[in-house]
Design a protein around this motif. Structure first.
Motif, short mmCIF file in Angstrom:
data_model
loop_
_atom_site.label_atom_id
_atom_site.label_comp_id
_atom_site.label_asym_id
_atom_site.label_seq_id
_atom_site.Cartn_x
_atom_site.Cartn_y
_atom_site.Cartn_z
N TYR A 69 88.10 12.11 30.09
CA TYR A 69 87.03 12.65 30.78
C TYR A 69 87.28 13.38 31.93
O TYR A 69 88.64 13.39 32.52
N ASN B 60 82.25 12.42 23.26
CA ASN B 60 82.89 13.81 23.48
C ASN B 60 84.08 13.80 22.66
O ASN B 60 84.39 14.76 22.01
N TRP C 192 83.05 18.84 31.41
CA TRP C 192 83.06 17.95 30.38
C TRP C 192 83.44 18.64 29.00
O TRP C 192 84.09 18.08 28.21
#
Length: 546
Positions: free
Chosen positions: A195, A230, A372
């Motif tokens: 992250y 993600n 991100w």
């Protein structure tokens, strides 16, 4: 400077707290479907993502149809989320979009690319099967003798004060926060994937403190859930569908962050305790003293529902176009408006909505999204046309803003065909910015042909509650005449004449608001080579409006 409450942060932006709460209440109650007549609310494509500063698509389409013919080229060198480009493509024009913001270019591309909806839904099912149970496990534990799933936690002063949860028998129950809520949020049992820890620009105006990072906007539990999503998105093979899910993730971020404030005091019975309701990300990176932490999977799933509605509209618009429609009609450039990679005299019409000085700090307020997606390292911050109060961006002052805007206008003059038109949306109450901007047009050989208000199509907290704000932009349209011998626009300092003009306007149109009066004045004075100071117009209007 650190703000803790909504009534502290909003006046710093020149915004009224009671007005904000009233507006949020209207939005939450869905009572404000339209804020201006003759416009449509954001839906479908334009509701997929919370990008800053969207303009009313149906109004922009009117400019495109007025100043171009099918097949001609429309340029937006500050294209943002791509509203101008989408409307141009819908109207069978070719379009070119330029923006420094990588997220903006990605959003614009997705918004004009038809994809297989069945495949998008199939991919969501794959992600659901792989991750939903794991992410929900971060919010599950046994309470009062039954398994529970936490959906919302209200934090205040780093303590959980209220928890909403579901059980097998009930969709929503409420309890007080307990020690296990702290442990689950701060020490999740599932290990996070990658992250972003990108450093943010210290800027008290958008409430970013010293050494603050993007990761600081989330609880450790939220970071785990978001990082898992993600990581899974990276495995999607089809690049267009992968981009759809990247936008789903970025659209999820704000509601899964610590930026969601608590609304209290609405719909309560007399004598009852104030009821908590979910707010939203209002502005900047302000973490309210009392804020929500919302189940990450729920945030992702809810955002996907909006995305899929938008994708269906995209397919309805573009899936039946000829093969290669996108490649033949759309060009997107992640670059600067001051250095257009375009040939001379290659554009038929320009519509831009550049940053209005320091009104919206586009790149700084998009950092969470770009970080991100790993796109923040590619940003050329120096080329942003903006005024910023960030300590690390002291060069981003009014002088730099005017210089870069001058370069952007010079590029538009170069690529726009002679005799063609250039429109710019503009909203500012600063006198010098108005006069400087008008004279930039003149310097580069543009002659004004039209000025009209651009009415907003959807409720905007910032647009409607800024102190002494205009509830609309103006759209200034100029013809590319290459006449560089025009006289500069000047200020006319005649308060008596200004007051007389305003009284005349209001007597003829008592329903007018400030922006209507300004529009009427500008239509008269700009062609004559002068304007009244905007600050004086606002003051005289306030004195003469009941």
């Amino acid at each position: 400077m650190t703000f803790k409450r909504l009534d502290e942060v909003l006046p710093f932006f020149g915004m009224d707290f009671e007005g904000i709460v009233e507006q949020v209440n209207k939005e939450t109650n869905k009572q404000a479907e339209e804020i201006m007549a003759n416009t449509n609310t954001y839906k479908g494509i334009y509701a997929m993502h919370k990008y800053w500063g969207k303009k009313p698509f149906n109004e922009i389409s009117k400019f495109i149809e007025k100043y171009t013919m099918p097949g001609e080229v429309v340029l937006d060198s500050f294209c943002g989320s791509g509203v101008t480009l989408i409307e141009a493509l819908k109207a069978n024009r070719r379009c070119i979009g330029v923006d420094l913001n990588p997220l903006a270019i990605k959003l614009a591309k997705v918004s004009m690319t038809a994809v297989d909806i069945d495949e998008v839904n199939r991919q969501f099912k794959v992600i659901t099967k792989k991750l939903k149970a794991t992410i929900n496990s971060l919010y599950e534990f046994e309470y009062d003798g039954e398994p529970t799933l936490v959906t919302h936690t209200i934090w205040k002063n780093d303590m959980p004060i209220e928890v909403w949860y579901s059980t097998n028998q009930s969709k929503k129950k409420i309890r007080e926060g307990i020690d296990v809520d702290i442990t689950m949020s701060q020490h999740p049992l599932v290990e996070a994937k990658w992250y972003p820890t990108s450093q943010m620009f210290e800027n008290s105006r958008i409430n970013v403190g010293q050494n603050q990072t993007v990761a600081d906007l989330f609880t450790p539990r939220a970071l785990v859930g978001l990082s898992l999503i993600n990581d899974e998105i990276k495995n999607i093979e089809d690049p267009n569908i992968r981009d759809v899910f990247k936008l789903t993730l970025t659209g999820t971020l704000s509601q899964a962050s610590n930026l969601v404030f608590v609304i209290r005091g609405r719909k309560r019975n007399e004598g009852a305790a104030p009821k908590a309701e979910v707010g939203s990300w209002v502005i900047g990176y302000w973490v309210p003293e009392e804020h929500f932490e919302i189940n990450v999977w729920n945030c992702f799933e809810n955002r996907f529902k909006r995305i899929i509605k938008g994708e269906k509209e995209i397919n309805e618009l573009f899936s039946n176009r000829e093969n290669g429609y996108y490649e033949n009609n759309v060009r997107l450039i992640n670059g600067s408006a001051t250095h257009l990679q375009l040939a001379n005299d290659s554009v038929d019409y320009v519509f831009i909505d550049p940053p209005h000085a320091n009104r919206i700090l586009y790149l700084e307020q998009s950092l969470m999204w770009n970080a991100w997606l790993g796109l923040d390292k590619t940003i050329n911050w120096n080329d942003e046309v903006i005024v910023s109060e960030a300590k690390q961006r002291k060069e981003k002052n009014a002088k730099n803003y005017n210089q870069l805007l001058d370069e952007a206008f010079a590029e538009i003059s170069r690529v726009l065909k002679p005799g063609k038109y250039f429109s710019m949306a503009f909203n500012c109450l600063d006198d010098n910015t108005w006069i400087d901007t008008l004279n930039l047009f003149i310097t580069h050989g543009f002659e004004i042909t039209d000025i009209v208000p651009l009415e907003y199509s959807a409720t905007s907290v910032i647009q409607d509650n800024r102190k002494n704000a205009l509830k609309t932009d103006f759209v200034l349209t100029f013809k590319n005449t290459n006449n560089r011998g025009q006289e500069s626009t000047i200020f006319k300092n005649d308060d008596l004449q200004l007051e007389a003009d305003i009284k005349t306007i209001l007597s003829e149109h008592p329903e007018y608001e400030v922006y209507n009066v300004m529009n009427a004045l500008f239509e008269r004075t700009i062609p004559q080579g002068f304007i009244y100071k905007v600050s004086r117009i606002v003051k005289v209007c306030a004195d003469n409006m009941s």
